[in-house]
Write a protein that holds these residues in place. Structure first.
Motif, PDB file in Angstrom:
ATOM      1  N   VAL A  81       0.856  -1.175   0.000  1.00 51.46           N
ATOM      2  CA  VAL A  81       0.000   0.000   0.000  1.00 51.46           C
ATOM      3  C   VAL A  81       0.895   1.228   0.000  1.00 51.46           C
ATOM      4  O   VAL A  81       1.880   1.265   0.740  1.00 51.46           O
ATOM      5  CB  VAL A  81      -0.907   0.009   1.255  1.00 51.46           C
ATOM      6  N   ALA A  82       0.532   2.224  -0.798  1.00 59.29           N
ATOM      7  CA  ALA A  82       1.289   3.459  -0.828  1.00 59.29           C
ATOM      8  C   ALA A  82       0.383   4.630  -0.471  1.00 59.29           C
ATOM      9  O   ALA A  82      -0.722   4.759  -1.006  1.00 59.29           O
ATOM     10  CB  ALA A  82       1.892   3.680  -2.209  1.00 59.29           C
ATOM     11  N   GLN A  83       0.856   5.434   0.452  1.00 64.50           N
ATOM     12  CA  GLN A  83       0.184   6.684   0.790  1.00 64.50           C
ATOM     13  C   GLN A  83       1.181   7.783   0.436  1.00 64.50           C
ATOM     14  O   GLN A  83       2.124   8.026   1.193  1.00 64.50           O
ATOM     15  CB  GLN A  83      -0.210   6.702   2.261  1.00 64.50           C
ATOM     16  N   PRO A  84       0.988   8.428  -0.698  1.00 65.94           N
ATOM     17  CA  PRO A  84       2.028   9.316  -1.239  1.00 65.94           C
ATOM     18  C   PRO A  84       2.226  10.612  -0.464  1.00 65.94           C
ATOM     19  O   PRO A  84       3.261  11.249  -0.598  1.00 65.94           O
ATOM     20  CB  PRO A  84       1.535   9.604  -2.662  1.00 65.94           C
ATOM     21  N   GLU A  85       1.264  10.983   0.362  1.00 60.21           N
ATOM     22  CA  GLU A  85       1.367  12.251   1.093  1.00 60.21           C
ATOM     23  C   GLU A  85       1.628  11.984   2.570  1.00 60.21           C
ATOM     24  O   GLU A  85       0.878  11.259   3.212  1.00 60.21           O
ATOM     25  CB  GLU A  85       0.071  13.054   0.941  1.00 60.21           C
ATOM     26  N   ASP A  86       2.700  12.584   3.084  1.00 62.35           N
ATOM     27  CA  ASP A  86       2.945  12.471   4.516  1.00 62.35           C
ATOM     28  C   ASP A  86       1.929  13.286   5.301  1.00 62.35           C
ATOM     29  O   ASP A  86       1.544  12.901   6.401  1.00 62.35           O
ATOM     30  CB  ASP A  86       4.357  12.964   4.856  1.00 62.35           C
ATOM     31  N   GLN A  87       1.528  14.415   4.742  1.00 64.91           N
ATOM     32  CA  GLN A  87       0.599  15.298   5.447  1.00 64.91           C
ATOM     33  C   GLN A  87      -0.331  15.960   4.437  1.00 64.91           C
ATOM     34  O   GLN A  87       0.076  16.296   3.323  1.00 64.91           O
ATOM     35  CB  GLN A  87       1.354  16.355   6.250  1.00 64.91           C
ATOM     36  N   VAL A  88      -1.568  16.131   4.875  1.00 61.35           N
ATOM     37  CA  VAL A  88      -2.565  16.853   4.093  1.00 61.35           C
ATOM     38  C   VAL A  88      -3.115  17.971   4.973  1.00 61.35           C
ATOM     39  O   VAL A  88      -3.511  17.719   6.108  1.00 61.35           O
ATOM     40  CB  VAL A  88      -3.711  15.919   3.636  1.00 61.35           C
ATOM     41  N   ASN A  89      -3.119  19.168   4.444  1.00 58.02           N
ATOM     42  CA  ASN A  89      -3.658  20.321   5.163  1.00 58.02           C
ATOM     43  C   ASN A  89      -4.922  20.797   4.476  1.00 58.02           C
ATOM     44  O   ASN A  89      -4.954  20.949   3.255  1.00 58.02           O
ATOM     45  CB  ASN A  89      -2.641  21.463   5.191  1.00 58.02           C
ATOM     46  N   VAL A  90      -5.954  21.048   5.273  1.00 55.31           N
ATOM     47  CA  VAL A  90      -7.218  21.516   4.715  1.00 55.31           C
ATOM     48  C   VAL A  90      -7.890  22.430   5.737  1.00 55.31           C
ATOM     49  O   VAL A  90      -7.720  22.264   6.951  1.00 55.31           O
ATOM     50  CB  VAL A  90      -8.122  20.323   4.327  1.00 55.31           C
ATOM     51  N   ALA A  91      -8.629  23.393   5.248  1.00 55.06           N
ATOM     52  CA  ALA A  91      -9.365  24.289   6.134  1.00 55.06           C
ATOM     53  C   ALA A  91     -10.699  23.664   6.507  1.00 55.06           C
ATOM     54  O   ALA A  91     -11.316  22.933   5.705  1.00 55.06           O
ATOM     55  CB  ALA A  91      -9.589  25.631   5.447  1.00 55.06           C
ATOM     56  N   GLU A  92     -11.126  23.944   7.717  1.00 56.63           N
ATOM     57  CA  GLU A  92     -12.407  23.424   8.186  1.00 56.63           C
ATOM     58  C   GLU A  92     -13.518  23.825   7.234  1.00 56.63           C
ATOM     59  O   GLU A  92     -13.596  24.973   6.790  1.00 56.63           O
ATOM     60  CB  GLU A  92     -12.697  23.925   9.598  1.00 56.63           C
ATOM     61  N   GLY A  93     -14.385  22.848   6.928  1.00 59.25           N
ATOM     62  CA  GLY A  93     -15.493  23.118   6.025  1.00 59.25           C
ATOM     63  C   GLY A  93     -15.205  22.769   4.584  1.00 59.25           C
ATOM     64  O   GLY A  93     -16.136  22.607   3.786  1.00 59.25           O
ATOM     65  N   ASN A  94     -13.937  22.643   4.256  1.00 59.85           N
ATOM     66  CA  ASN A  94     -13.558  22.277   2.886  1.00 59.85           C
ATOM     67  C   ASN A  94     -13.546  20.761   2.732  1.00 59.85           C
ATOM     68  O   ASN A  94     -13.380  20.027   3.710  1.00 59.85           O
ATOM     69  CB  ASN A  94     -12.184  22.837   2.543  1.00 59.85           C
ATOM     70  N   PRO A  95     -13.677  20.289   1.485  1.00 63.42           N
ATOM     71  CA  PRO A  95     -13.580  18.839   1.276  1.00 63.42           C
ATOM     72  C   PRO A  95     -12.138  18.366   1.437  1.00 63.42           C
ATOM     73  O   PRO A  95     -11.187  19.127   1.216  1.00 63.42           O
ATOM     74  CB  PRO A  95     -14.049  18.668  -0.174  1.00 63.42           C
ATOM     75  N   LEU A  96     -11.999  17.115   1.856  1.00 63.38           N
ATOM     76  CA  LEU A  96     -10.659  16.558   2.008  1.00 63.38           C
ATOM     77  C   LEU A  96     -10.537  15.250   1.246  1.00 63.38           C
ATOM     78  O   LEU A  96     -11.528  14.526   1.059  1.00 63.38           O
ATOM     79  CB  LEU A  96     -10.330  16.340   3.485  1.00 63.38           C
ATOM     80  N   THR A  97      -9.320  14.975   0.803  1.00 62.98           N
ATOM     81  CA  THR A  97      -8.991  13.703   0.171  1.00 62.98           C
ATOM     82  C   THR A  97      -7.653  13.233   0.696  1.00 62.98           C
ATOM     83  O   THR A  97      -6.686  14.008   0.716  1.00 62.98           O
ATOM     84  CB  THR A  97      -8.900  13.837  -1.368  1.00 62.98           C
ATOM     85  N   VAL A  98      -7.599  11.985   1.117  1.00 63.61           N
ATOM     86  CA  VAL A  98      -6.348  11.348   1.528  1.00 63.61           C
ATOM     87  C   VAL A  98      -6.129  10.179   0.569  1.00 63.61           C
ATOM     88  O   VAL A  98      -6.967   9.295   0.463  1.00 63.61           O
ATOM     89  CB  VAL A  98      -6.409  10.861   2.982  1.00 63.61           C
ATOM     90  N   LYS A  99      -4.988  10.187  -0.097  1.00 61.00           N
ATOM     91  CA  LYS A  99      -4.777   9.254  -1.198  1.00 61.00           C
ATOM     92  C   LYS A  99      -4.177   7.923  -0.744  1.00 61.00           C
ATOM     93  O   LYS A  99      -3.379   7.861   0.197  1.00 61.00           O
ATOM     94  CB  LYS A  99      -3.864   9.889  -2.241  1.00 61.00           C
ATOM     95  N   CYS A 100      -4.569   6.878  -1.474  1.00 66.11           N
ATOM     96  CA  CYS A 100      -4.036   5.538  -1.229  1.00 66.11           C
ATOM     97  C   CYS A 100      -4.039   4.767  -2.533  1.00 66.11           C
ATOM     98  O   CYS A 100      -5.044   4.755  -3.253  1.00 66.11           O
ATOM     99  CB  CYS A 100      -4.892   4.810  -0.196  1.00 66.11           C
ATOM    100  N   THR A 101      -2.927   4.141  -2.859  1.00 69.02           N
ATOM    101  CA  THR A 101      -2.882   3.203  -3.976  1.00 69.02           C
ATOM    102  C   THR A 101      -2.369   1.875  -3.452  1.00 69.02           C
ATOM    103  O   THR A 101      -1.661   1.821  -2.445  1.00 69.02           O
ATOM    104  CB  THR A 101      -1.983   3.699  -5.118  1.00 69.02           C
ATOM    105  N   TYR A 102      -2.730   0.819  -4.147  1.00 73.93           N
ATOM    106  CA  TYR A 102      -2.398  -0.503  -3.641  1.00 73.93           C
ATOM    107  C   TYR A 102      -1.846  -1.383  -4.744  1.00 73.93           C
ATOM    108  O   TYR A 102      -2.034  -1.115  -5.939  1.00 73.93           O
ATOM    109  CB  TYR A 102      -3.639  -1.172  -3.029  1.00 73.93           C
ATOM    110  N   SER A 103      -1.191  -2.436  -4.319  1.00 66.00           N
ATOM    111  CA  SER A 103      -0.714  -3.461  -5.236  1.00 66.00           C
ATOM    112  C   SER A 103      -1.024  -4.803  -4.601  1.00 66.00           C
ATOM    113  O   SER A 103      -0.576  -5.083  -3.488  1.00 66.00           O
ATOM    114  CB  SER A 103       0.788  -3.326  -5.474  1.00 66.00           C
ATOM    115  N   VAL A 104      -1.831  -5.603  -5.301  1.00 66.21           N
ATOM    116  CA  VAL A 104      -2.225  -6.888  -4.743  1.00 66.21           C
ATOM    117  C   VAL A 104      -2.590  -7.823  -5.882  1.00 66.21           C
ATOM    118  O   VAL A 104      -3.094  -7.383  -6.911  1.00 66.21           O
ATOM    119  CB  VAL A 104      -3.411  -6.712  -3.764  1.00 66.21           C
ATOM    120  N   SER A 105      -2.329  -9.088  -5.708  1.00 69.44           N
ATOM    121  CA  SER A 105      -2.748 -10.064  -6.702  1.00 69.44           C
ATOM    122  C   SER A 105      -4.177 -10.480  -6.388  1.00 69.44           C
ATOM    123  O   SER A 105      -4.536 -10.681  -5.243  1.00 69.44           O
ATOM    124  CB  SER A 105      -1.823 -11.282  -6.667  1.00 69.44           C
ATOM    125  N   GLY A 106      -5.001 -10.569  -7.405  1.00 73.70           N
ATOM    126  CA  GLY A 106      -6.385 -10.921  -7.176  1.00 73.70           C
ATOM    127  C   GLY A 106      -7.194  -9.729  -6.713  1.00 73.70           C
ATOM    128  O   GLY A 106      -6.786  -8.574  -6.816  1.00 73.70           O
TER     129      GLY A 106
END
Lengths: 116, 116
Positions: B4-29
């Motif tokens: 599993v890869a989480q490319p961002e060590d930190q995400v900053n967002v202001a209250e009330g704004n939308p947030l996204t925390v990224k994740c990509t994966y590698s798995v067989s099946g």
């Protein structure tokens, strides 16, 4: 209890000492896991129990690490002759149905081990 | 091997704004994917999971995640961030081997900081 309980919360050991970390899972939970979380890292799998049977110990880093769950409830993780690289947070998690992939893991608050 | 890869060590967002925390994966099946949150000095808490079915998964505290098979991603989202959402977020994948049971492989974590 309401959740997974781990003790002690903090443990300081001198290099070469043996330590024992305790995990009390949620009552009735069949599956029990130990994870090691180094500073700034994600948890890494150590070992897995289904009731009293240790079904997977592939993550134990060396033969100094030993885990048991003799009666299928409380589990103890023992580290012999501690080394500085053993310093980490040790997390215990439990889950209810055996072999069910969907059940989330319930984690304890961890034991922070510092080896000086 | 699963990862599993989480490319961002930190995400900053202001209250009330939308947030996204990224994740990509590698798995067989087919992957089983999870998000957990960790508050300071606490264990991990389950947020949501993707096993099969609808690509948009809804979880606790208003969080949701979108499974994208073609991009091998499982990004965590929330329409409106709260200061109390500030924490460490971990993406995890379950290996598909029969012996894996619920053994999870975790990413390195992303720290979410929501400012007032």
């Amino acid at each position: 209890g309401a959740g997974v309980s781990q003790s002690p919360r903090y443990k300081v050991a001198k290099r070469g000492q043996d330590v024992a970390l305790r995990c009390d899972p949620i009552s009735g939970h069949v599956s029990l896991f130990w994870y090691q979380q180094a500073l700034g890292q994600g948890p890494e799998f150590l070992t897995y129990f289904q009731n009293e049977a240790q079904l997977d110990k592939s993550g134990l880093p060396s033969d100094r690490f030993f885990a048991e769950r003799p009666e299928g409830s409380v589990s103890t993780l023992k580290i012999q002759r501690t080394q500085q690289e053993d310093s980490a947070v040790y997390l215990c998690a439990s889950s209810s149905p055996a072999g069910t992939y969907n059940s989330p893991l319930h984690f304890g608050n961890g034991t922070r081990l510092t080896v000086t | 091997a699963q990862s599993v890869a989480q490319p961002e060590d930190q995400v900053n967002v202001a209250e009330g704004n939308p947030l996204t925390v990224k994740c990509t994966y590698s798995v067989s099946g087919n992957p089983y994917l999870f998000w957990y949150v960790q508050y300071p000095n606490r264990g991990l808490q389950f947020l949501l999971k993707y096993i099969t079915g609808d690509n948009l998964v809804k979880g606790s505290y208003g969080f949701e995640a979108e499974f994208n098979k073609s991009q091998t991603s499982f990004h965590l989202k929330k329409p409106s961030a709260l200061v109390s959402d500030s924490a460490l977020y971990f993406c995890a994948v379950r290996p598909t081997s029969n012996t894996g049971f619920q053994k999870l492989v975790f990413g390195t974590g992303t720290r979410l900081l929501v400012s007032p």
